[in-house]
Design a protein around this motif. Structure first.
Motif, PDB file in Angstrom:
ATOM      1  N   ASP A 102       0.826  -1.220   0.000  1.00 56.02           N
ATOM      2  CA  ASP A 102       0.000   0.000   0.000  1.00 56.02           C
ATOM      3  C   ASP A 102       0.855   1.263   0.000  1.00 56.02           C
ATOM      4  O   ASP A 102       0.385   2.327  -0.429  1.00 56.02           O
ATOM      5  CB  ASP A 102      -0.929   0.015   1.211  1.00 56.02           C
ATOM      6  N   SER A 103       2.090   1.167   0.490  1.00 54.69           N
ATOM      7  CA  SER A 103       2.936   2.367   0.529  1.00 54.69           C
ATOM      8  C   SER A 103       3.286   2.865  -0.868  1.00 54.69           C
ATOM      9  O   SER A 103       3.659   4.038  -1.031  1.00 54.69           O
ATOM     10  CB  SER A 103       4.218   2.092   1.316  1.00 54.69           C
ATOM     11  N   LEU A 104       3.139   2.024  -1.877  1.00 55.69           N
ATOM     12  CA  LEU A 104       3.418   2.463  -3.250  1.00 55.69           C
ATOM     13  C   LEU A 104       2.385   3.473  -3.739  1.00 55.69           C
ATOM     14  O   LEU A 104       2.639   4.206  -4.694  1.00 55.69           O
ATOM     15  CB  LEU A 104       3.468   1.262  -4.190  1.00 55.69           C
ATOM     16  N   SER A 105       1.232   3.539  -3.072  1.00 57.74           N
ATOM     17  CA  SER A 105       0.179   4.460  -3.509  1.00 57.74           C
ATOM     18  C   SER A 105       0.563   5.920  -3.278  1.00 57.74           C
ATOM     19  O   SER A 105      -0.009   6.817  -3.903  1.00 57.74           O
ATOM     20  CB  SER A 105      -1.138   4.145  -2.789  1.00 57.74           C
ATOM     21  N   THR A 106       1.502   6.167  -2.386  1.00 53.87           N
ATOM     22  CA  THR A 106       1.933   7.550  -2.118  1.00 53.87           C
ATOM     23  C   THR A 106       3.259   7.871  -2.817  1.00 53.87           C
ATOM     24  O   THR A 106       3.811   8.957  -2.626  1.00 53.87           O
ATOM     25  CB  THR A 106       2.105   7.770  -0.606  1.00 53.87           C
ATOM     26  N   LEU A 107       3.757   6.951  -3.629  1.00 52.71           N
ATOM     27  CA  LEU A 107       5.060   7.140  -4.273  1.00 52.71           C
ATOM     28  C   LEU A 107       4.898   7.978  -5.543  1.00 52.71           C
ATOM     29  O   LEU A 107       4.062   7.665  -6.399  1.00 52.71           O
ATOM     30  CB  LEU A 107       5.645   5.767  -4.623  1.00 52.71           C
ATOM     31  N   PRO A 108       5.677   9.045  -5.710  1.00 49.94           N
ATOM     32  CA  PRO A 108       5.615   9.819  -6.955  1.00 49.94           C
ATOM     33  C   PRO A 108       5.920   8.919  -8.156  1.00 49.94           C
ATOM     34  O   PRO A 108       6.725   7.990  -8.063  1.00 49.94           O
ATOM     35  CB  PRO A 108       6.706  10.884  -6.765  1.00 49.94           C
ATOM     36  N   ILE A 109       5.316   9.218  -9.296  1.00 49.10           N
ATOM     37  CA  ILE A 109       5.449   8.364 -10.468  1.00 49.10           C
ATOM     38  C   ILE A 109       6.898   8.229 -10.906  1.00 49.10           C
ATOM     39  O   ILE A 109       7.338   7.156 -11.362  1.00 49.10           O
ATOM     40  CB  ILE A 109       4.558   8.874 -11.627  1.00 49.10           C
ATOM     41  N   ARG A 110       7.681   9.300 -10.780  1.00 48.97           N
ATOM     42  CA  ARG A 110       9.090   9.203 -11.176  1.00 48.97           C
ATOM     43  C   ARG A 110       9.827   8.193 -10.311  1.00 48.97           C
ATOM     44  O   ARG A 110      10.652   7.418 -10.799  1.00 48.97           O
ATOM     45  CB  ARG A 110       9.766  10.583 -11.081  1.00 48.97           C
ATOM     46  N   GLU A 111       9.527   8.180  -9.007  1.00 44.99           N
ATOM     47  CA  GLU A 111      10.160   7.217  -8.098  1.00 44.99           C
ATOM     48  C   GLU A 111       9.690   5.790  -8.407  1.00 44.99           C
ATOM     49  O   GLU A 111      10.483   4.847  -8.354  1.00 44.99           O
ATOM     50  CB  GLU A 111       9.839   7.575  -6.647  1.00 44.99           C
ATOM     51  N   PHE A 112       8.408   5.639  -8.713  1.00 39.04           N
ATOM     52  CA  PHE A 112       7.905   4.305  -9.069  1.00 39.04           C
ATOM     53  C   PHE A 112       8.607   3.787 -10.318  1.00 39.04           C
ATOM     54  O   PHE A 112       9.076   2.639 -10.362  1.00 39.04           O
ATOM     55  CB  PHE A 112       6.396   4.357  -9.292  1.00 39.04           C
ATOM     56  N   ASN A 113       8.702   4.632 -11.336  1.00 36.37           N
ATOM     57  CA  ASN A 113       9.349   4.216 -12.570  1.00 36.37           C
ATOM     58  C   ASN A 113      10.820   3.875 -12.343  1.00 36.37           C
ATOM     59  O   ASN A 113      11.341   2.923 -12.935  1.00 36.37           O
ATOM     60  CB  ASN A 113       9.224   5.310 -13.626  1.00 36.37           C
ATOM     61  N   ALA A 114      11.477   4.632 -11.477  1.00 32.54           N
ATOM     62  CA  ALA A 114      12.878   4.330 -11.164  1.00 32.54           C
ATOM     63  C   ALA A 114      12.995   2.947 -10.536  1.00 32.54           C
ATOM     64  O   ALA A 114      13.941   2.192 -10.817  1.00 32.54           O
ATOM     65  CB  ALA A 114      13.445   5.398 -10.231  1.00 32.54           C
ATOM     66  N   GLY A 115      12.030   2.585  -9.703  1.00 28.25           N
ATOM     67  CA  GLY A 115      12.029   1.253  -9.115  1.00 28.25           C
ATOM     68  C   GLY A 115      11.848   0.168 -10.160  1.00 28.25           C
ATOM     69  O   GLY A 115      12.361  -0.950 -10.023  1.00 28.25           O
TER      70      GLY A 115
END
Length: 354
Positions: A166-179
């Motif tokens: 659920d913590s991924l829901s607050t992650l900025p898209i740039r950070e998600f894509n970097a992951g």
């Protein structure tokens, strides 16, 4: 809930993966030693999850260290901040550190745990995709130095890894894509079926379908756990996990930590390693195109910074931790799902690629 295990004998530990785990106190508290807990987090994660985590620790004496956000904070100066806090607040060998945040927080907290009074318990609670699929598992802890990334550190395993999807829901898209760069890495280096699965589930991943994300994180963690169990201190197969990282670390160090996110640099590094492999007739050009297409699907860069030429790359690459006796050793893909370490890559060949 999915539970995986990193099998390291007496230092084995579980990885828990599910939604809602930050509100499950029994999972966390069973891995705490003693009555003292210190949570290390940053100023971005603190307002999102710190209160929730602390509410599950009412039976313990809890204090906290809040660092600024960003890769530049993974420094010896902030390592000293943690050490000074632990000493000033009377923490002992029976204290437990909890890393609440992304890879920077996990790495510096783990290194502090390894060093404080020669080693105290710590628990990873990763809140970014990159830390959930990669840096929180395996016991690599470190801080950066201006001359090189992760050059000061230790192998030190956590007592548990608690992954709340659920913590991924607050992650900025740039950070998600970097992951996603680290996610894609697992498919390239050793699991062709997973790479194909990623190609087939791009839209579900981008729309944050919960079951898809859980399956994705689980697959990455299982791959990482298997490799770490076989080679904890990176004397063999674990080095394959550095696919794209030699080039990527050079970009981060040259551009200034945090200007390029770690995953962005690794994405470009994997493209460069793949181009090198094609030039060496080890990788089919069609596989290179698949790699570039999947990386681009998550808006990750395919081309190194314009300001970086061969000299800028090679001065950092010569310091890479995989090098032995001054010989460059690079991880290159040989097919989708296969990779190997090569020590026969000349600087002249690198210059042609770069």
């Amino acid at each position: 809930m999915t539970t995986l295990n990193v099998e390291l004998g007496t230092r084995s530990y579980p990885i828990y993966i599910d939604s809602g785990l930050l509100t499950n106190n029994s999972l966390l508290t069973q891995h705490i030693r003693g009555k003292r807990v210190c949570i290390v987090s940053n100023n971005i994660v603190k307002p999102l999850y710190l209160a929730t985590l602390k509410a599950k620790l009412s039976a313990f004496q809890v204090d906290e260290i809040i660092l600024p956000d960003g890769e530049a904070q993974k420094s010896l100066a902030n390592f000293d901040v943690i050490m000074s806090h632990l000493l000033a607040n009377g923490h002992g060998r029976d204290s437990t550190l909890i890393a609440l945040g992304g890879g920077v927080i996990g790495d510096i907290t783990g290194f502090a745990a390894a060093c404080y009074q020669r080693g105290i318990n710590f628990i990873q609670v990763p809140t970014t995709l990159l830390s959930q699929v990669d840096s929180s598992v395996g016991g690599k802890t470190a801080v950066n130095h201006p001359l090189g990334k992760n050059m000061i550190g230790a192998f030190y395993q956590p007592k548990a890894v608690l992954i709340d999807i659920d913590s991924l829901s607050t992650l900025p898209i740039r950070e998600f894509n970097a992951g996603m760069a680290e996610v894609i890495k697992y498919g390239i280096l050793g699991d062709g079926d997973f790479f194909t699965w990623l190609e087939n589930n791009i839209e579900k991943i981008k729309s944050a379908d919960k079951n898809t994300l859980i399956e994705m994180v689980k697959t990455c963690c299982q791959c990482k756990a298997d490799i770490v169990a076989a080679d904890e201190t990176e004397s063999g197969v674990r080095a394959l996990l550095n696919l794209g990282h030699t080039f990527g670390h050079a970009i981060e160090a040259d551009q200034g930590y945090g200007n390029w996110l770690h995953g962005e640099a690794v994405a470009t590094g994997m493209v460069l390693a793949s181009k090198l492999s094609v030039a060496m007739n080890l990788l089919e050009a069609s596989d290179l195109r698949r790699i570039e297409t999947l990386i681009a699907a998550f808006d990750l860069p395919l081309i190194a910074p314009e300001s970086m030429g061969f000299e800028e790359f090679i001065c950092h690459m010569r310091r890479d931790k995989k090098n032995l006796a001054g010989v460059l050793r690079l991880i290159v893909p040989t097919a989708i799902g296969q990779s190997e370490m090569r020590d026969d890559i000349s600087e002249e060949m690198l210059q042609q690629i770069l």
